[in-house]
Write a protein that holds these residues in place. Structure first.
Motif, PDB file in Angstrom:
ATOM      1  N   TYR A 171      12.913  79.622  -7.453  1.00  0.00           N
ATOM      2  CA  TYR A 171      13.444  80.546  -6.922  1.00  0.00           C
ATOM      3  C   TYR A 171      13.961  81.925  -6.817  1.00  0.00           C
ATOM      4  O   TYR A 171      15.298  81.973  -6.846  1.00  0.00           O
ATOM      5  CB  TYR A 171      11.967  81.784  -7.360  1.00  0.00           C
ATOM      6  N   THR A 172      14.279  81.515  -5.268  1.00  0.00           N
ATOM      7  CA  THR A 172      14.796  82.176  -4.048  1.00  0.00           C
ATOM      8  C   THR A 172      16.732  81.422  -4.406  1.00  0.00           C
ATOM      9  O   THR A 172      17.053  82.170  -4.741  1.00  0.00           O
ATOM     10  CB  THR A 172      14.827  82.088  -2.783  1.00  0.00           C
ATOM     11  N   MET A 173      16.014  80.032  -4.499  1.00  0.00           N
ATOM     12  CA  MET A 173      17.652  79.204  -4.363  1.00  0.00           C
ATOM     13  C   MET A 173      18.186  79.924  -6.094  1.00  0.00           C
ATOM     14  O   MET A 173      19.482  79.984  -5.405  1.00  0.00           O
ATOM     15  CB  MET A 173      18.011  78.254  -4.638  1.00  0.00           C
ATOM     16  N   LEU A 174      17.570  80.094  -6.917  1.00  0.00           N
ATOM     17  CA  LEU A 174      18.087  80.030  -8.299  1.00  0.00           C
ATOM     18  C   LEU A 174      18.517  81.768  -8.059  1.00  0.00           C
ATOM     19  O   LEU A 174      19.603  82.238  -8.486  1.00  0.00           O
ATOM     20  CB  LEU A 174      17.522  79.897  -9.013  1.00  0.00           C
ATOM     21  N   GLU A 175      18.297  82.740  -7.043  1.00  0.00           N
ATOM     22  CA  GLU A 175      18.557  84.127  -7.429  1.00  0.00           C
ATOM     23  C   GLU A 175      19.639  84.177  -6.225  1.00  0.00           C
ATOM     24  O   GLU A 175      20.504  84.931  -7.146  1.00  0.00           O
ATOM     25  CB  GLU A 175      17.308  84.798  -6.866  1.00  0.00           C
ATOM     26  N   ILE A 176      19.871  83.578  -5.026  1.00  0.00           N
ATOM     27  CA  ILE A 176      20.738  83.521  -4.332  1.00  0.00           C
ATOM     28  C   ILE A 176      22.282  82.921  -5.194  1.00  0.00           C
ATOM     29  O   ILE A 176      22.943  84.006  -4.981  1.00  0.00           O
ATOM     30  CB  ILE A 176      20.817  82.564  -2.870  1.00  0.00           C
ATOM     31  N   ALA A 185      21.165  64.996 -16.109  1.00  0.00           N
ATOM     32  CA  ALA A 185      22.367  66.067 -15.295  1.00  0.00           C
ATOM     33  C   ALA A 185      23.691  65.355 -15.486  1.00  0.00           C
ATOM     34  O   ALA A 185      24.742  66.335 -16.478  1.00  0.00           O
ATOM     35  CB  ALA A 185      22.773  65.680 -13.768  1.00  0.00           C
ATOM     36  N   GLU A 186      23.337  64.600 -16.016  1.00  0.00           N
ATOM     37  CA  GLU A 186      24.891  63.343 -17.095  1.00  0.00           C
ATOM     38  C   GLU A 186      24.660  64.565 -17.972  1.00  0.00           C
ATOM     39  O   GLU A 186      26.303  64.395 -19.282  1.00  0.00           O
ATOM     40  CB  GLU A 186      24.320  62.408 -17.140  1.00  0.00           C
ATOM     41  N   GLU A 187      23.601  64.399 -19.177  1.00  0.00           N
ATOM     42  CA  GLU A 187      23.073  64.764 -20.293  1.00  0.00           C
ATOM     43  C   GLU A 187      23.849  66.270 -20.863  1.00  0.00           C
ATOM     44  O   GLU A 187      24.612  66.642 -21.662  1.00  0.00           O
ATOM     45  CB  GLU A 187      21.364  64.496 -20.955  1.00  0.00           C
ATOM     46  N   ILE A 188      23.259  66.980 -20.265  1.00  0.00           N
ATOM     47  CA  ILE A 188      23.773  68.346 -19.788  1.00  0.00           C
ATOM     48  C   ILE A 188      25.331  68.744 -19.586  1.00  0.00           C
ATOM     49  O   ILE A 188      25.833  69.650 -18.947  1.00  0.00           O
ATOM     50  CB  ILE A 188      22.989  69.327 -19.396  1.00  0.00           C
ATOM     51  N   GLY A 189      26.117  68.121 -19.399  1.00  0.00           N
ATOM     52  CA  GLY A 189      27.102  67.920 -18.414  1.00  0.00           C
ATOM     53  C   GLY A 189      27.159  68.780 -17.080  1.00  0.00           C
ATOM     54  O   GLY A 189      28.761  68.882 -16.466  1.00  0.00           O
ATOM     55  N   ALA A 190      26.635  68.770 -16.249  1.00  0.00           N
ATOM     56  CA  ALA A 190      26.430  69.009 -14.665  1.00  0.00           C
ATOM     57  C   ALA A 190      26.573  67.842 -14.122  1.00  0.00           C
ATOM     58  O   ALA A 190      26.878  66.377 -14.345  1.00  0.00           O
ATOM     59  CB  ALA A 190      24.750  69.409 -14.004  1.00  0.00           C
ATOM     60  N   ASN A 191      27.550  68.526 -13.211  1.00  0.00           N
ATOM     61  CA  ASN A 191      28.733  67.385 -12.023  1.00  0.00           C
ATOM     62  C   ASN A 191      28.295  67.833 -10.286  1.00  0.00           C
ATOM     63  O   ASN A 191      27.930  67.162  -9.559  1.00  0.00           O
ATOM     64  CB  ASN A 191      29.694  67.920 -11.818  1.00  0.00           C
ATOM     65  N   LYS A 192      26.774  68.924 -10.592  1.00  0.00           N
ATOM     66  CA  LYS A 192      26.121  68.893  -8.749  1.00  0.00           C
ATOM     67  C   LYS A 192      24.989  69.687  -9.641  1.00  0.00           C
ATOM     68  O   LYS A 192      24.207  69.232 -10.450  1.00  0.00           O
ATOM     69  CB  LYS A 192      26.511  70.210  -8.361  1.00  0.00           C
ATOM     70  N   ILE A 193      23.598  68.999  -8.876  1.00  0.00           N
ATOM     71  CA  ILE A 193      22.848  69.231  -9.143  1.00  0.00           C
ATOM     72  C   ILE A 193      22.066  69.909  -7.471  1.00  0.00           C
ATOM     73  O   ILE A 193      22.156  69.368  -6.439  1.00  0.00           O
ATOM     74  CB  ILE A 193      21.933  68.040  -8.710  1.00  0.00           C
ATOM     75  N   ALA A 194      21.426  70.735  -7.950  1.00  0.00           N
ATOM     76  CA  ALA A 194      20.878  71.476  -6.758  1.00  0.00           C
ATOM     77  C   ALA A 194      19.645  72.037  -6.319  1.00  0.00           C
ATOM     78  O   ALA A 194      18.864  72.014  -7.282  1.00  0.00           O
ATOM     79  CB  ALA A 194      21.757  73.305  -6.820  1.00  0.00           C
ATOM     80  N   LEU A 195      19.160  71.482  -5.367  1.00  0.00           N
ATOM     81  CA  LEU A 195      17.732  71.348  -4.917  1.00  0.00           C
ATOM     82  C   LEU A 195      17.382  72.265  -3.280  1.00  0.00           C
ATOM     83  O   LEU A 195      18.072  73.048  -3.171  1.00  0.00           O
ATOM     84  CB  LEU A 195      17.274  69.850  -4.524  1.00  0.00           C
ATOM     85  N   GLY A 196      16.072  72.668  -4.163  1.00  0.00           N
ATOM     86  CA  GLY A 196      15.466  74.155  -3.257  1.00  0.00           C
ATOM     87  C   GLY A 196      14.976  74.433  -1.933  1.00  0.00           C
ATOM     88  O   GLY A 196      14.554  74.816  -0.622  1.00  0.00           O
ATOM     89  N   HIS A 197      14.825  72.389  -0.603  1.00  0.00           N
ATOM     90  CA  HIS A 197      15.170  72.020   0.312  1.00  0.00           C
ATOM     91  C   HIS A 197      15.822  73.090   1.380  1.00  0.00           C
ATOM     92  O   HIS A 197      16.892  73.790   1.457  1.00  0.00           O
ATOM     93  CB  HIS A 197      15.351  70.603   0.404  1.00  0.00           C
TER      94      HIS A 197
END
Length: 285
Positions: A52-57, A136-148
């Motif tokens: 949640y914090t990652m998305l917000e920032i 990610a490939e299906e939706i055409g995303a070239n980066k994947i963001a994780l909240g670690h």
């Protein structure tokens, strides 16, 4: 909770905390070139405080970033019993965030494959990662963001040393094993205690993990407890450990794949950091 709902003291603390998280996230993005012009980033949203914090920032940084990038939130519904399926869609629609809910019954697979009482994290993580990478490939995303965050990275370092015999942590940016995806961890410089406080201010609708979160005796929890004790007794120690991860001296360790100890007598060692990045294949030919 909005800033307007806070009293003056709380509002000052919230603003300071938000600026700190923005600054640290922005610095990590810049240091590791995580985000570039035109990126379409799949933000993996678990329903926990970190994601949640990652998305917000990241949404916040979109307004001031020197490059244009797109965010798409994705939640993997693993079909855990009692999972509140309405929570994330309601939150994301209220916030006006583009999103997808990916439904994969990995819960049943984990419960079938892992004996009762054994740690489910490894298999669960592997199944989750495979599902998200493919989507990610299906939706055409070239980066994947994780909240670690920073604490996750330091904990992983000790887990690998204590239980795996490796000096290895979590990189802020990596290419997946199949070479198809770039994974980024924008919160790599952020402390968990700041994220906990920020999430409380924002009153995110947190969804607990019933599959692995209830396993109290995990090795990671033991390491986390150790680090929390160090943090209380020795302020600054965690920061120093994290700094060490980015300040490695291969010539002072013992990995012959990273440093050419064999030819030290020849006086042919080149100076600078590049000297330590030897080609393993060439070294042993």
């Amino acid at each position: 909770m909005t800033a307007d709902a806070l009293d003056a003291k709380q509002r000052t603390r919230f603003n300071k905390l938000q600026k700190k998280l923005r600054r640290e996230t922005g610095r990590a993005i810049a240091d590791f070139n995580m985000i570039e012009e035109g990126d379409r980033i799949m933000v993996c949203l678990s329903g926990g405080k970190d994601s949640y914090t990652m998305l917000e920032i990241l949404r916040n940084l979109q307004h001031s970033a020197p490059v244009h990038f797109e965010l798409v939130a994705v939640n993997l519904d693993q079909k855990q019993p009692g999972f509140p399926e309405h929570v994330l869609p309601e939150y994301l629609e209220r916030e006006g965030v583009a999103y997808h809910i990916l439904e994969k019954d990995t819960y049943s697979i984990v419960k079938e494959k892992v004996p009762e009482g054994k740690t489910t994290c490894a298999l669960c993580s592997r199944l989750r990662r495979g599902s998200l990478y493919g989507f990610a490939e299906e939706i055409g995303a070239n980066k994947i963001a994780l909240g670690h965050h920073r604490d996750d990275i330091v904990e992983t370092l000790f887990l690998n040393m204590f239980f795996g015999g490796k000096m290895k942590a979590m990189p802020p940016k990596l290419r997946s094993d199949d070479n198809k995806h770039i994974v980024i961890r924008p919160l790599a410089y952020c402390r968990e205690k700041d994220i906990v406080e920020f999430a409380a201010f924002k009153q995110f609708p947190i969804i607990p993990c019933n599959l692995c979160g209830s396993q109290e005796n995990l090795q990671r929890q033991a390491v986390k407890d150790m680090l929390n004790q160090w943090d209380k007794r020795f302020p600054g120690r965690i920061e120093n450990i994290f700094s060490a991860i980015g300040n490695v001296a291969p010539s002072q360790l013992a990995d012959t794949r990273l440093f050419d100890f064999e030819h030290l007598e020849d006086g042919q060692q080149r100076g600078g950091a590049a000297a330590h990045r030897l080609d393993v294949v060439n070294l042993f030919q």
